[in-house]
Motif scaffolding. Structure first.
Motif, PDB file in Angstrom:
ATOM      1  N   PHE A  87       1.506  -0.232   3.066  1.00 11.86           N
ATOM      2  CA  PHE A  87       2.557  -0.717   3.731  1.00 11.86           C
ATOM      3  C   PHE A  87       2.272  -0.821   5.486  1.00 11.86           C
ATOM      4  CE2 PHE A  87       6.191  -1.345   6.509  1.00 11.86           C
ATOM      5  CZ  PHE A  87       6.917  -2.314   5.664  1.00 11.86           C
ATOM      6  N   MET A 142       6.754  -8.006   3.098  1.00 13.16           N
ATOM      7  CA  MET A 142       6.448  -6.794   2.300  1.00 13.16           C
ATOM      8  C   MET A 142       7.266  -6.283   1.741  1.00 13.16           C
ATOM      9  SD  MET A 142       2.686  -5.431   4.006  1.00 13.16           S
ATOM     10  CE  MET A 142       3.312  -5.019   5.702  1.00 13.16           C
ATOM     11  N   LEU A 153       3.640  -2.275  -4.218  1.00 16.52           N
ATOM     12  CA  LEU A 153       3.749  -3.051  -2.793  1.00 16.52           C
ATOM     13  C   LEU A 153       3.817  -4.454  -3.376  1.00 16.52           C
ATOM     14  CD1 LEU A 153       4.338  -2.765   0.131  1.00 16.52           C
ATOM     15  CD2 LEU A 153       1.692  -2.901   0.258  1.00 16.52           C
ATOM     16  N   VAL A 190       3.637  -8.298  -1.827  1.00 16.03           N
ATOM     17  CA  VAL A 190       3.050  -9.028  -0.433  1.00 16.03           C
ATOM     18  C   VAL A 190       3.055 -10.546  -0.503  1.00 16.03           C
ATOM     19  CG1 VAL A 190       1.560  -9.240   1.205  1.00 16.03           C
ATOM     20  CG2 VAL A 190       1.781  -6.906   0.235  1.00 16.03           C
ATOM     21  N   ASN A 205      12.212  -2.431   2.724  1.00 14.23           N
ATOM     22  CA  ASN A 205      11.199  -2.440   3.704  1.00 14.23           C
ATOM     23  C   ASN A 205      11.676  -2.090   5.136  1.00 14.23           C
ATOM     24  OD1 ASN A 205      12.495  -4.794   4.739  1.00 14.23           O
ATOM     25  ND2 ASN A 205      11.058  -6.230   3.786  1.00 14.23           N
TER      26      ASN A 205
END
Length: 202
Positions: free
Chosen positions: A97, A110, A127, A129, A163
């Protein structure tokens, strides 16, 4: 508020104070190679960056929190992950990240996501994206060197995402605030430590 580094078009150079604070020749060597990687990857296209970051971070050695930090559920910052030369699943995700963020990827696109591995019945972290608003999110996973669309990952079910904005959820090809969850305490503690890590010279 976390310090957002954007050095696109510039050069990544490790902060001399941060580099000198590293505890061993091994960790210093890791950070020098990380500096090289960041400069090498910075001019690449987004999809190449995703593949490169996933591959680079995945090459580090896995380790349990109890082995490294003496307690369970310790979410390591990027600096801690690199200094120790590895970590467990959430540590890979955190490092990816912040690496991608520094490489110019919008942090709001993200999400650090807790998932259930439906094949093995285990909890895991990945993760996600968004490369564009028109495409589904891509999965970066320390258990796979392939960056794949979420719909192709039949083996995982997303349970919770977060996030820098806090708890978020997937909605209309974007991450939006999720008021039904609060970020984990381990995550908040990691954010606090990360805010004090000044990797790059400005």
């Amino acid at each position: 508020m976390l310090l957002h580094v954007s050095l696109l078009g510039g050069e990544f150079k490790l902060s001399s104070s941060f580099f000198s604070s590293q505890p061993s020749p091994k960790s210093k060597a890791i950070f020098k190679d990380y500096e090289r990687f960041m400069n090498e990857t910075s001019p690449k296209s987004l999809h190449v960056k995703l593949e490169a970051v996933n591959f680079y971070v995945n090459a580090f050695v896995g380790a349990y929190d109890e082995q490294t930090y003496g307690r369970d559920e310790y979410w390591a910052s990027r600096g801690e992950f690199l200094a120790h030369g590895g970590g467990d699943c959430e540590d890979y995700v955190i490092t990816k990240f912040y690496t991608l963020r520094d490489l110019g990827v919008d942090a709001k696109k993200m999400g650090l996501c807790v998932v259930k591995d439906t094949d093995r019945g285990l909890w895991h972290m990945i993760l996600l994206v968004f490369a564009t608003h028109k495409e589904e999110p891509l999965v970066l996973d320390n258990l796979s060197f392939k960056v794949m669309p979420l719909s192709k990952r039949y083996d995982i079910a997303i349970k919770e995402c977060m996030n820098e904005e806090g708890s978020v959820k997937l909605q209309n090809n974007a991450f939006v605030e999720d008021s039904t969850h609060r970020p984990f305490k381990s995550y908040k503690a990691m954010l606090d430590r990360t805010s004090k890590e000044i990797l790059w010279q400005h």
